[in-house]
Design a protein around this motif. Structure first.
Motif, PDB file in Angstrom:
ATOM      1  N   GLU A 164       0.022 -22.510  30.473  1.00  0.00           N
ATOM      2  CA  GLU A 164       1.469 -22.704  30.486  1.00  0.00           C
ATOM      3  C   GLU A 164       1.991 -23.057  29.098  1.00  0.00           C
ATOM      4  O   GLU A 164       2.966 -22.478  28.619  1.00  0.00           O
ATOM      5  N   ASP A 165       1.364 -24.027  28.456  1.00  0.00           N
ATOM      6  CA  ASP A 165       1.732 -24.421  27.096  1.00  0.00           C
ATOM      7  C   ASP A 165       1.115 -23.412  26.129  1.00  0.00           C
ATOM      8  O   ASP A 165      -0.105 -23.216  26.116  1.00  0.00           O
ATOM      9  N   ASP A 166       1.956 -22.774  25.308  1.00  0.00           N
ATOM     10  CA  ASP A 166       1.429 -21.720  24.436  1.00  0.00           C
ATOM     11  C   ASP A 166       0.523 -22.254  23.332  1.00  0.00           C
ATOM     12  O   ASP A 166      -0.086 -21.481  22.598  1.00  0.00           O
ATOM     13  N   ARG A 167       0.402 -23.580  23.210  1.00  0.00           N
ATOM     14  CA  ARG A 167      -0.536 -24.157  22.239  1.00  0.00           C
ATOM     15  C   ARG A 167      -1.877 -24.513  22.866  1.00  0.00           C
ATOM     16  O   ARG A 167      -2.847 -24.785  22.154  1.00  0.00           O
ATOM     17  N   ASP A 168      -1.914 -24.525  24.185  1.00  0.00           N
ATOM     18  CA  ASP A 168      -3.105 -25.010  24.871  1.00  0.00           C
ATOM     19  C   ASP A 168      -4.304 -24.094  24.655  1.00  0.00           C
ATOM     20  O   ASP A 168      -5.448 -24.553  24.602  1.00  0.00           O
ATOM     21  N   GLY A 169      -4.074 -22.797  24.537  1.00  0.00           N
ATOM     22  CA  GLY A 169      -5.182 -21.880  24.292  1.00  0.00           C
ATOM     23  C   GLY A 169      -5.890 -22.177  22.987  1.00  0.00           C
ATOM     24  O   GLY A 169      -7.121 -22.165  22.912  1.00  0.00           O
ATOM     25  N   LEU A 170      -5.109 -22.473  21.948  1.00  0.00           N
ATOM     26  CA  LEU A 170      -5.702 -22.801  20.649  1.00  0.00           C
ATOM     27  C   LEU A 170      -6.469 -24.121  20.721  1.00  0.00           C
ATOM     28  O   LEU A 170      -7.522 -24.270  20.095  1.00  0.00           O
ATOM     29  N   VAL A 171      -5.959 -25.076  21.488  1.00  0.00           N
ATOM     30  CA  VAL A 171      -6.671 -26.348  21.653  1.00  0.00           C
ATOM     31  C   VAL A 171      -8.040 -26.106  22.282  1.00  0.00           C
ATOM     32  O   VAL A 171      -9.065 -26.643  21.816  1.00  0.00           O
ATOM     33  N   ARG A 172      -8.079 -25.275  23.323  1.00  0.00           N
ATOM     34  CA  ARG A 172      -9.366 -24.990  23.991  1.00  0.00           C
ATOM     35  C   ARG A 172     -10.304 -24.215  23.069  1.00  0.00           C
ATOM     36  O   ARG A 172     -11.518 -24.444  23.079  1.00  0.00           O
ATOM     37  N   VAL A 173      -9.736 -23.316  22.268  1.00  0.00           N
ATOM     38  CA  VAL A 173     -10.569 -22.565  21.321  1.00  0.00           C
ATOM     39  C   VAL A 173     -11.185 -23.511  20.296  1.00  0.00           C
ATOM     40  O   VAL A 173     -12.368 -23.382  19.934  1.00  0.00           O
ATOM     41  N   CYS A 174     -10.409 -24.474  19.825  1.00  0.00           N
ATOM     42  CA  CYS A 174     -10.944 -25.451  18.863  1.00  0.00           C
ATOM     43  C   CYS A 174     -12.088 -26.249  19.483  1.00  0.00           C
ATOM     44  O   CYS A 174     -13.101 -26.519  18.816  1.00  0.00           O
ATOM     45  N   ARG A 175     -11.949 -26.620  20.749  1.00  0.00           N
ATOM     46  CA  ARG A 175     -13.039 -27.332  21.417  1.00  0.00           C
ATOM     47  C   ARG A 175     -14.280 -26.453  21.532  1.00  0.00           C
ATOM     48  O   ARG A 175     -15.413 -26.928  21.381  1.00  0.00           O
ATOM     49  N   LEU A 176     -14.051 -25.171  21.781  1.00  0.00           N
ATOM     50  CA  LEU A 176     -15.177 -24.239  21.840  1.00  0.00           C
ATOM     51  C   LEU A 176     -15.908 -24.180  20.505  1.00  0.00           C
ATOM     52  O   LEU A 176     -17.158 -24.236  20.448  1.00  0.00           O
ATOM     53  N   VAL A 177     -15.163 -24.085  19.421  1.00  0.00           N
ATOM     54  CA  VAL A 177     -15.770 -23.987  18.092  1.00  0.00           C
ATOM     55  C   VAL A 177     -16.485 -25.286  17.728  1.00  0.00           C
ATOM     56  O   VAL A 177     -17.569 -25.280  17.132  1.00  0.00           O
ATOM     57  N   ILE A 178     -15.884 -26.422  18.092  1.00  0.00           N
ATOM     58  CA  ILE A 178     -16.539 -27.711  17.820  1.00  0.00           C
ATOM     59  C   ILE A 178     -17.868 -27.807  18.566  1.00  0.00           C
ATOM     60  O   ILE A 178     -18.892 -28.235  18.006  1.00  0.00           O
ATOM     61  N   ASN A 179     -17.856 -27.395  19.820  1.00  0.00           N
ATOM     62  CA  ASN A 179     -19.109 -27.414  20.602  1.00  0.00           C
ATOM     63  C   ASN A 179     -20.148 -26.467  20.015  1.00  0.00           C
ATOM     64  O   ASN A 179     -21.348 -26.748  20.059  1.00  0.00           O
ATOM     65  N   ALA A 180     -19.683 -25.345  19.451  1.00  0.00           N
ATOM     66  CA  ALA A 180     -20.625 -24.378  18.889  1.00  0.00           C
ATOM     67  C   ALA A 180     -21.179 -24.847  17.538  1.00  0.00           C
ATOM     68  O   ALA A 180     -22.361 -24.636  17.249  1.00  0.00           O
ATOM     69  N   ARG A 181     -20.331 -25.495  16.709  1.00  0.00           N
ATOM     70  CA  ARG A 181     -20.775 -25.898  15.373  1.00  0.00           C
ATOM     71  C   ARG A 181     -21.494 -27.249  15.378  1.00  0.00           C
ATOM     72  O   ARG A 181     -22.304 -27.521  14.497  1.00  0.00           O
ATOM     73  N   ASP A 230     -21.464 -17.282  24.773  1.00  0.00           N
ATOM     74  CA  ASP A 230     -22.058 -18.351  25.578  1.00  0.00           C
ATOM     75  C   ASP A 230     -21.053 -18.845  26.617  1.00  0.00           C
ATOM     76  O   ASP A 230     -20.119 -19.592  26.296  1.00  0.00           O
ATOM     77  N   PRO A 231     -21.217 -18.463  27.896  1.00  0.00           N
ATOM     78  CA  PRO A 231     -20.265 -18.916  28.929  1.00  0.00           C
ATOM     79  C   PRO A 231     -20.307 -20.417  29.154  1.00  0.00           C
ATOM     80  O   PRO A 231     -19.320 -21.007  29.586  1.00  0.00           O
ATOM     81  N   ALA A 232     -21.441 -21.048  28.870  1.00  0.00           N
ATOM     82  CA  ALA A 232     -21.547 -22.495  29.068  1.00  0.00           C
ATOM     83  C   ALA A 232     -20.618 -23.241  28.118  1.00  0.00           C
ATOM     84  O   ALA A 232     -19.965 -24.219  28.502  1.00  0.00           O
ATOM     85  N   LEU A 233     -20.538 -22.782  26.863  1.00  0.00           N
ATOM     86  CA  LEU A 233     -19.640 -23.413  25.908  1.00  0.00           C
ATOM     87  C   LEU A 233     -18.176 -23.157  26.267  1.00  0.00           C
ATOM     88  O   LEU A 233     -17.324 -24.037  26.081  1.00  0.00           O
ATOM     89  N   SER A 234     -17.886 -21.969  26.783  1.00  0.00           N
ATOM     90  CA  SER A 234     -16.517 -21.676  27.224  1.00  0.00           C
ATOM     91  C   SER A 234     -16.123 -22.587  28.377  1.00  0.00           C
ATOM     92  O   SER A 234     -14.985 -23.070  28.450  1.00  0.00           O
ATOM     93  N   LEU A 235     -17.062 -22.838  29.269  1.00  0.00           N
ATOM     94  CA  LEU A 235     -16.795 -23.743  30.382  1.00  0.00           C
ATOM     95  C   LEU A 235     -16.592 -25.178  29.890  1.00  0.00           C
ATOM     96  O   LEU A 235     -15.699 -25.892  30.346  1.00  0.00           O
ATOM     97  N   ALA A 236     -17.414 -25.588  28.926  1.00  0.00           N
ATOM     98  CA  ALA A 236     -17.282 -26.940  28.375  1.00  0.00           C
ATOM     99  C   ALA A 236     -15.962 -27.132  27.640  1.00  0.00           C
ATOM    100  O   ALA A 236     -15.394 -28.233  27.637  1.00  0.00           O
ATOM    101  N   ALA A 237     -15.474 -26.068  27.020  1.00  0.00           N
ATOM    102  CA  ALA A 237     -14.207 -26.145  26.292  1.00  0.00           C
ATOM    103  C   ALA A 237     -12.994 -26.020  27.196  1.00  0.00           C
ATOM    104  O   ALA A 237     -11.867 -26.222  26.742  1.00  0.00           O
ATOM    105  N   GLY A 238     -13.209 -25.686  28.480  1.00  0.00           N
ATOM    106  CA  GLY A 238     -12.101 -25.539  29.413  1.00  0.00           C
ATOM    107  C   GLY A 238     -11.458 -24.174  29.391  1.00  0.00           C
ATOM    108  O   GLY A 238     -10.373 -23.991  29.955  1.00  0.00           O
TER     109      GLY A 238
END
Length: 595
Positions: A73-90, A251-259
């Motif tokens: 719904e929030d057009d910024r929320d996708g970027l927030v989840r992507v950042c969490r994905l990258v943090i989990n990956a790095r 990695d679907p597990a990281l996508s799940l962890a990032a929401g």
């Protein structure tokens, strides 16, 4: 209850302009609520199908192969989840250690100086990162667009952060900046991100053109990015439709962890309104809607922009602060006029860092929602061709107006107001001998209010007003836009002459009032004296009502007391052989007070 009825009535009126595809989106919300009560297995199968189909269509439509989708719904929320994905990956231990891992090697998120305001701060707040993790990359100032990220400077910043032990995490780039609509050099930025193992995220209105058959190379480079946020609701005129973030990760597990993915079927129903709308529009309908917006933009540029090539524009760096305020005020005025005259055009105001206040026309964001057609753009261009010359002539004559006002000092005072979109502001200054400050202020406001009324009654196209409500001195008269054929000297002479006429009329009335007051006082004294003389001459008995009448009948008395008149022009009493009366003539020039 009444307010609720008004609200519902307002909504019903707006729904008439939504269009059939908009009604499909609204139907999707109702249908999602109905589907959510199905049994769990049927719900799972249906939501999985809806989510997979919508993701496939969007990836194919916007040329993003092998991508996954997150609907939000929030057009910024996708970027927030992507950042969490990258943090989990790095940071491999982030899931167990949390922020302690990040404090050892601070992550850095880079964003263009032309990104939408507040985006970086929102990311830091949602991720629990300090603002020092946000790096704002300046845009080009010498070569290229002033709204494109400076790639060479970005490279330098990344090297400095790497040498300082920080982790370059993610870069936010634009395919259409929020203000000016410029696209970053996405190809070079992607190569730089690959070099430093950074994630590239792209957002912007120009991503909509990926659905067209012919796409510019600058925008086509966005298909190489690691993630992008789309706003199909705005581009296609769909109300209450979610934004979509497309991303690539193995990695679907990281996508799940990032929401970015969820096992809850109800959350997958967010895609249903968009799924229904895409079904209704079809591929051709979607492409036609986006192409229509680009055609409107092209028609606008070829129709109007050539007129501006010889009139300058661009940055306002060469202007002083006061001149920038004036330019901003004029552009706000222009946008307000156009929004009123051609509301369906979708023009609005945007403030850019270097250029200041600008008029923005972005049909990719507004045309589908407002239903803008080519005839509306023709009307917009027509109004622009009328208003821009008026703005230019007014700007050129502002200094002349100021100088002419100073020429009429001390009767006229020029009021400096850089936020006024017009010729300028003046105030008539009456003479205030013997007046205290309160009386002087009252007199000033009264006279200028009367002067304003007289100016408004003149047979002219110039608009005179009291100006803006806030921040205006008392008793000011603001002169609006003027054409180039206006004689500023004559205009100021007229204002000054009307002001002096009002002042003289006021002082004549004031003098007349004082003369009349003194005359009445003198007349009262004369009447009192005449009554005393009459009493001495006729005696006390003749003053009694009944006795006096009998005596006057038997023995009439010829009085020696003469009548008097009061001449208003001369301001003095004169004898007159008339009976007692007080008369004010029709022209208020003479008062007769006679005995």
């Amino acid at each position: 209850m009444r307010s609720m009825i008004k609200l519902l009535f307002g909504i019903s009126i707006r729904m008439q302009n939504v269009g059939e595809q908009g009604h499909m989106a609204l139907l999707g919300h109702s249908l999602a609520a109905y589907i959510s009560v199905l049994d769990r297995e049927r719900l799972r199968k249906l939501t999985t199908r809806i989510l997979s189909d919508t993701t496939l269509w969007l990836c194919k439509l916007f040329r993003y192969e092998n991508g996954s989708a997150y609907f939000h719904e929030d057009d910024r929320d996708g970027l927030v989840r992507v950042c969490r994905l990258v943090i989990n990956a790095r940071y491999e231990e982030y899931a167990s250690e949390g922020y302690a891992v990040l404090s050892a090697k601070q992550p850095v998120i880079y964003q263009s100086a032309s990104c939408r305001p507040g985006l970086g701060q929102h990311l830091c707040n949602q991720l629990g990162l300090p603002l020092s993790s946000l790096c704002r990359v300046p845009c080009n100032t010498i070569f290229g667009s002033q709204h494109q990220m400076d790639v060479a400077l970005l490279d330098k910043l990344i090297k400095e952060d790497t040498e300082a032990g920080k982790v370059p995490l993610l870069l936010i780039a634009n395919a259409g900046t929020p203000g000016a609509g410029h696209t970053d050099k996405l190809g070079r930025l992607k190569d730089l991100c690959d070099q430093y193992n950074m994630w590239l995220h792209v957002e912007g209105v120009n991503l909509a053109t990926l659905a067209l058959g012919q796409v510019t190379s600058a925008v086509m480079a966005a298909t190489r990015c690691d993630s992008m946020t789309l706003a199909p609701g705005q581009w296609l005129g769909l109300p209450a439709v979610t934004a979509v973030t497309l991303y690539r990760h193995e990695d679907p597990a990281l996508s799940l962890a990032a929401g970015l993915t969820s096992s809850q079927p109800v959350e997958k129903l967010r895609a249903l309104p968009l799924w229904l709308s895409l079904q209704y529009l079809g591929h051709d309908g979607i492409v036609q809607t986006i192409r229509h917006a680009t055609v409107l933009l092209y028609f606008y540029f070829i129709s109007f922009c050539p007129m501006l090539l010889g009139s300058g524009g661009g940055s306002v760096e060469g202007y002083c602060a006061e001149e920038k305020e004036v330019l901003n005020a004029f552009n706000k005025w222009l946008c307000k006029q156009l929004a009123h005259l051609v509301p369906i055009s979708g023009v609005d105001v945007v403030e850019l860092e270097d250029e200041g206040i600008c008029l923005r026309f972005s049909p990719l964001l507004t045309a589908a929602i407002l239903g803008t057609q080519q005839k509306d753009i023709e009307e917009l261009v027509e109004k622009l061709t009328e208003l821009v010359p008026i703005m230019s002539s007014t700007m050129c004559l502002r200094q002349d107006f100021r100088e002419e006002t100073y020429r009429h000092s001390p009767w006229l005072r020029y009021i400096e107001d850089f936020c006024w979109p017009g010729l300028g502001a003046v105030r008539f200054e009456p003479r205030a001998e013997g007046m205290d400050e309160y009386r002087r202020k009252q007199e000033l406001e009264k006279m200028n209010a009367e002067l304003l009324k007289k100016l408004q009654d003149l047979d002219t196209d110039i608009i005179f007003s009291t100006g803006p409500e806030a921040g205006t001195e008392d008793g000011c008269i603001f002169v609006g836009m003027v054409t180039e054929d206006v004689d500023v000297s004559d205009l100021v002479d007229t204002i000054a002459a009307l002001g002096r006429d009002i002042e003289e009329s006021g002082r004549l009335l004031e003098n007349m009032t004082e003369v009349v007051r003194k005359g009445i006082l003198e007349a009262e004294l004369q009447l009192q004296k005449a009554n005393e003389e009459k009493l001495m001459e006729e005696g006390m008995l003749r003053q009694l009502p009944l006795v006096g009448s009998v005596l006057n009948w038997f023995s009439p008395v010829q009085s020696s007391i003469k009548g008097r008149t009061f001449n208003l022009a001369a301001g003095m009493m004169r004898n007159k052989e008339v009976s007692f009366e007080i008369v004010l003539n029709a022209k208020c020039s003479v008062i007769l007070i006679s005995l």
